[in-house]
Design an enzyme around this catalytic site. Structure first.
Site, PDB file in Angstrom:
ATOM      1  N   GLY A 176       0.773  -1.207   0.334  1.00  0.00           N
ATOM      2  CA  GLY A 176      -0.104  -0.169   0.055  1.00  0.00           C
ATOM      3  C   GLY A 176       0.706   1.328   0.024  1.00  0.00           C
ATOM      4  N   HIS A 246      13.240  -5.023  -0.559  1.00  0.00           N
ATOM      5  CA  HIS A 246      13.808  -5.520  -1.675  1.00  0.00           C
ATOM      6  C   HIS A 246      15.396  -5.028  -1.970  1.00  0.00           C
ATOM      7  CE1 HIS A 246      10.005  -7.874  -1.948  1.00  0.00           C
ATOM      8  NE2 HIS A 246       9.806  -6.683  -2.558  1.00  0.00           N
TER       9      HIS A 246
END
Length: 352
Positions: A176, A246
């Site tokens: 989100g 990531h």
């Protein structure tokens, strides 16, 4: 963070034990507190629910409804959180007094069809079916199936043995982006998949994601000290999933800080390993040791460390506790377990 689970955690542990232990647990937690958690889980329905325990009845849901479903509280708990399909030995349904009016008997029977639907919807909520992760991902809006990724097939393979266990799950990255009230699709998916699981989500921005067995935590996955405290407070975890930033250095920091807080027999999952090859994310086309993929590759040699060094040596902490690694496209599963098999005899290495 810990106080939230003072009722649910022991209840989820006791639900598959014998009836005596479950009854003792409900008594200790209080029937009112257990019933409140149960009702939070199943949501609102159009019938009144009376839950009985030790001769006492407490009413929940639509107390103004003229249709009442009565169940023993322990039966309801076992239906919701237990394994297998059991009948409802304590089920009773009360409906309005039958009155014949101008509709006639055919109209009266027709009017009662809606009662069965309402009752069945409640009972179905108390005994949810087993749906696969792909279906759950679509329903709850998780990006683990169909939104650039096709991960749920791999999760099904590795998580099936844990599905009915009272697991603790930590997922890094709620989703989100910056919106506090956005994201959480995967947390809701895990909540439905792990029917006895406590689901924790970690995000660098504050999130308002809620659910019966979901809690959202704000924190930075690149802060090793914070992650260690989190693990000591809420762990040990059966599953940790890194679906966070990531960035390669964040992935490596998170793994080294949290893997010690994974329970033996548990799994640490790293998603979106494509960034290990992307320089702007701290990766490199050759995936050297400084990348997330390079870190994972080094664990493969660690699995066989007894063949590299002393065949009866102890090895490092990770060499002793990583018992398996599975790679799929852009995702890896690291298994926590005992890895201390001795290597082949030293003389074999130079025999020929």
């Amino acid at each position: 963070m810990v106080a939230r689970w003072t009722v649910l955690a022991p209840l989820l542990q006791a639900v598959t034990a014998g009836r005596d232990l479950l009854d003792d647990t409900i008594s200790r937690l209080t029937p009112e507190a257990v019933a409140a958690e149960l009702v939070t889980e199943i949501g609102d329905h159009d019938v009144r629910l009376d839950l009985t325990f030790a001769g006492r009845t407490t009413s929940h849901l639509r107390t103004d409804s003229d249709v009442t479903v009565s169940l023993d509280l322990a039966d309801a708990v076992r239906g919701l959180y237990g394994t297998g399909e059991r009948p409802w030995p304590s089920l009773a349904v009360r409906t309005p007094d039958p009155e014949l009016d101008e509709r006639g008997i055919a109209g009266w029977f027709h009017s009662r069809k809606g009662l069965a639907d309402a009752v069945q919807q409640l009972l179905s909520a108390l005994r949810p079916g087993r749906r696969d992760l792909g279906e759950l991902a679509v329903e709850y809006g998780s990006d683990k199936w169909g939104d650039l990724h096709w991960y749920t097939q791999h999760y099904e393979r590795h998580f099936a043995r844990l599905r009915d266990e009272p697991v603790k799950v930590l997922e890094i990255g709620i989703g989100g982006w910056e919106a506090p009230d956005s994201g959480g699709g995967s947390l809701r998916m895990w909540q439905r998949y792990f029917r006895r699981g406590l689901i924790h989500g970690l995000d660098i921005v504050p999130k308002t994601v809620t659910g019966p067995r979901i809690t959202a935590i704000q924190g930075d996955q690149s802060d090793a000290e914070f992650l260690d405290r989190l693990g000591r407070d809420l762990g040990p975890f059966d599953v940790v999933i890194d679906d966070g930033s990531h960035f390669n250095d964040h992935v490596r920091t998170s793994f080294h800080a949290l893997f010690p807080h994974v329970r033996t027999g548990g799994l640490y999952v790293v998603e979106d390993l494509q960034t290990a090859y992307w320089p702007s994310w701290g990766g490199h086309p050759d995936a050297p040791a400084t990348t997330s993929m390079g870190m994972l590759k080094s664990f493969v040699d660690g699995l066989n460390q007894a063949e590299v060094r002393d065949p009866r040596g102890e090895g490092t902490y990770l060499e002793r506790t990583i018992s398996g690694i599975s790679f799929h496209h852009n995702i890896a599963f690291v298994e926590k377990g005992r890895n201390d098999e001795e290597g082949g005899p030293a003389f074999m290495r130079t025999l020929y």
